[in-house]
Design a protein around this motif. Structure first.
Motif, PDB file in Angstrom:
ATOM      1  N   CYS A  40       0.856  -1.178  -0.066  1.00 55.17           N
ATOM      2  CA  CYS A  40       0.004   0.094   0.022  1.00 55.17           C
ATOM      3  C   CYS A  40       0.999   1.259   0.169  1.00 55.17           C
ATOM      4  O   CYS A  40       0.424   2.253  -0.753  1.00 55.17           O
TER       5      CYS A  40
ATOM      6  N   VAL B   4      -1.164   6.361   5.060  1.00 62.76           N
ATOM      7  CA  VAL B   4      -1.879   4.724   4.899  1.00 62.76           C
ATOM      8  C   VAL B   4      -2.245   4.410   6.185  1.00 62.76           C
ATOM      9  O   VAL B   4      -1.418   4.521   7.188  1.00 62.76           O
TER      10      VAL B   4
ATOM     11  N   SER C 155      -4.972   0.136   4.136  1.00 55.92           N
ATOM     12  CA  SER C 155      -4.392  -1.395   3.755  1.00 55.92           C
ATOM     13  C   SER C 155      -5.248  -2.267   4.409  1.00 55.92           C
ATOM     14  O   SER C 155      -5.193  -2.424   5.765  1.00 55.92           O
TER      15      SER C 155
ATOM     16  N   CYS D 183      -5.776  -2.110  -1.008  1.00 59.88           N
ATOM     17  CA  CYS D 183      -5.285  -0.893  -0.838  1.00 59.88           C
ATOM     18  C   CYS D 183      -6.442   0.203  -1.278  1.00 59.88           C
ATOM     19  O   CYS D 183      -6.293   0.514  -2.616  1.00 59.88           O
TER      20      CYS D 183
END
Length: 576
Positions: free
Chosen positions: A340, A432, A470, A506
């Motif tokens: 990701c 992320v 993710s 992702c």
């Protein structure tokens, strides 16, 4: 991925006449030839290339996610279940497909909406700051909204403050930030805007201006508890008509509570909520409301900021990875997160060696994933032990983690989470978030929201800021059904429209967590359908609200009033 081989079910044999058998074989031969020709034509023409947008660049990287998965995750049946959501008219969608619908297009319009909300918030707090200097006859007419938090989980408690800030804008009231024994929540680590008030200050001004005696207005609080469905007035009452000096909307530990006003049956309340949060069925154009509120209301304390500066050494990270691992270190979660990050690098078109900052509640996981990421990026994280030994700085606060919270919050001292938070909010291009179990916690949501708010309006355009989730394959065996809890960003997608047996995902993620199920691919889990019924909301299996039923419910119920006195009510000595 090649199509799964056809499966045939054999039944008992029965005699077949020779002539019918010949005809059947002839038809089968022609059918087989036609099928081969069709496959060859499809292979020759291929699929149409996607548009060169953020969403298409994100989807282009999904092949790498599949190829790098362990052999179990590349099982044909798993792949087919995941890809089933990519076609037109599909019955379900992958998390990546959902993310493209929610946040993959219209980033520019989302930034414009966020800047519009920023201006609303700025004007509101500038006007409310003048309340302190109003003469008595005007001050005693003013209204306030209380935001009161304890010192439990930072994300949940901060949402209580931000919800109060949002409600103060919607109702055009001043914001009060509650204190406990004269101390702000998390006051050792964060500072609050001086455009807000305290209860102590309001009490002083109320007495000074003789609001109760001269203007007949006792200082009391009307409390509405969101977590109590039978009693909350969030959907059925026009809060603009409430005359109480202070309103406290309690129990709002995530992004959902305040967004219930988007379905309020009174047009004025619904319009005020829509102006601040956008329309719930237009996710890609909705503003980063909580990020803008946090930017206006909260900042790190001087010592926390010094620790952030010590960790950054003058250079902000390009990408931040936040992993909520609860003392676990699964390999699949780590591999999915690394992929990701690579996807974020591609989406954001980062040149040269990227700088990636790591934030996690599990130090052992940080050490393991750092080795993977160091192969293609410079990695930094806040080493609080090294900071304590070498920086010469000391952060005053609770140095010992609470034993009963150690698995939930991690083993580090409490103040480390605040340094991590404001360090992560310096991300230049992307955040992320991943997890062992539930992805997109309130802590991660607010990191991404504040980071985006810092970027929006800056050059290069903050429209390029990306929030990614993710989600490793173990969490997707039954789709997103594991993402229970309204504080988790994918909860509104956890119902039957989420494909089962997906490989690592992702997914582009909205900065403003959705509170309803109005957009494409959103669907509720049965538990939430039952919970909404307690609020008087009847949902379909795919999340549509029965508006007529809600209006009927509100007509039949009466406002529930819970009121407390802040100062003793004034008793007119002339009355008996």
């Amino acid at each position: 991925m090649p199509p799964a081989p056809a499966r045939w079910r054999r039944g008992g044999r029965s005699p077949v006449p020779p002539r019918l058998l010949q005809r059947a074989l002839l038809v089968a031969a022609f059918s087989g030839a036609a099928l081969v020709l069709l496959v060859l034509l499809q292979h020759h023409h291929g699929h149409k290339p996607p548009n060169p947008s953020t969403a298409s660049r994100a989807r282009a990287f999904s092949d790498e996610l599949l190829d790098d998965s362990p052999p179990v995750e590349r099982d044909p049946e798993v792949g087919e279940a995941a890809l089933a959501g990519d076609g037109a008219g599909a019955a379900c969608a992958t998390v990546e497909r959902m993310g493209e619908e929610a946040a993959g297009a219209g980033h520019g319009s989302s930034e414009r909406a966020s800047l519009r909300v920023r201006e609303m918030i700025r004007r509101h707090f500038e006007l409310q700051e003048r309340v302190r200097t109003l003469p008595a006859n005007e001050f005693c007419k003013q209204g306030f909204v209380l935001g009161k938090a304890s010192e439990a989980g930072f994300g949940n408690e901060m949402y209580k403050i931000l919800t109060a800030g949002a409600l103060s804008v919607m109702l055009n009231r001043s914001l009060i930030i509650g204190q406990t024994r004269g101390l702000y929540p998390f006051g050792e680590y964060i500072s609050y805007t001086n455009q807000s008030f305290t209860i102590h200050e309001i009490k002083h001004l109320w007495r000074k201006h003789h609001c109760a005696r001269t203007y007949g207005r006792d200082l009391n609080i009307r409390v509405d508890i969101f977590e109590n469905p039978p009693e909350t007035n969030v959907l059925c009452s026009d809060w603009n008509s409430w005359k109480d000096p202070i309103i406290w909307f309690d129990g709002t530990t995530d992004a959902v509570g305040i967004q219930f006003f988007l379905k309020n049956v009174h047009p004025r309340m619904k319009a005020a909520a829509s102006a601040l949060f956008g329309l719930p069925d237009s996710l890609d154009a909705r503003p980063n409301t909580f990020g803008e509120l946090m930017r206006a209301i909260v900042s790190p304390s001087s010592t926390v900021q010094a620790a952030v500066n010590w960790a950054l050494k003058g250079v902000n990270p390009d990408i931040v990875l936040h992993m909520r691992m609860l003392a676990n270190k699964p390999v699949r979660a780590r591999k999915a997160a690394v992929l990701c990050i690579k996807r974020a690098l591609q989406i954001c078109s980062i040149k040269g060696t990227p700088r990636v900052a790591l934030v996690s509640d599990t130090p052992g996981f940080v050490k393991e994933i750092k080795a993977d990421i160091s192969e293609f990026a410079e990695v930094l994280y806040f080493d609080y032990k090294l900071f304590t030994k070498t920086s010469g700085l000391q952060i005053v606060g609770n140095d010992k983690p609470l034993d009963f919270r150690s698995r939930d919050w991690g083993s580090a001292p409490r103040w480390v989470a605040f340094v991590d938070f404001f360090l992560a909010a310096q991300a230049r291009y992307a955040v992320v978030t991943g997890a062992h179990r539930r992805v997109g916690t309130t802590y991660a949501q607010l990191i991404a929201a504040l980071a985006a708010a810092y970027r929006h309006g800056q050059e290069p355009s903050g429209a390029n800021f990306t929030f990614l989730s993710s989600v490793h394959s173990n969490l997707l065996v039954d789709g997103l059904s594991t993402q229970v809890g309204w504080g988790h960003i994918w909860n509104r997608y956890a119902g039957p429209l989420s494909c089962q047996r997906q490989p690592h995902q992702c997914a582009l993620t909205p900065l403003l967590p959705p509170a309803w199920w109005d957009s494409k691919w959103q669907s509720p889990i049965p538990r939430d359908v039952r919970r909404l019924l307690e609020y008087g909301v009847r949902l379909s299996n795919t999340g549509e609200v029965d508006e007529k039923h809600l209006v009927s419910h509100c007509r039949l119920r009466k406002d529930h009033v819970k009121r407390y006195h802040v100062l003793p009510p004034y008793k007119n000595p002339g009355r008996t």
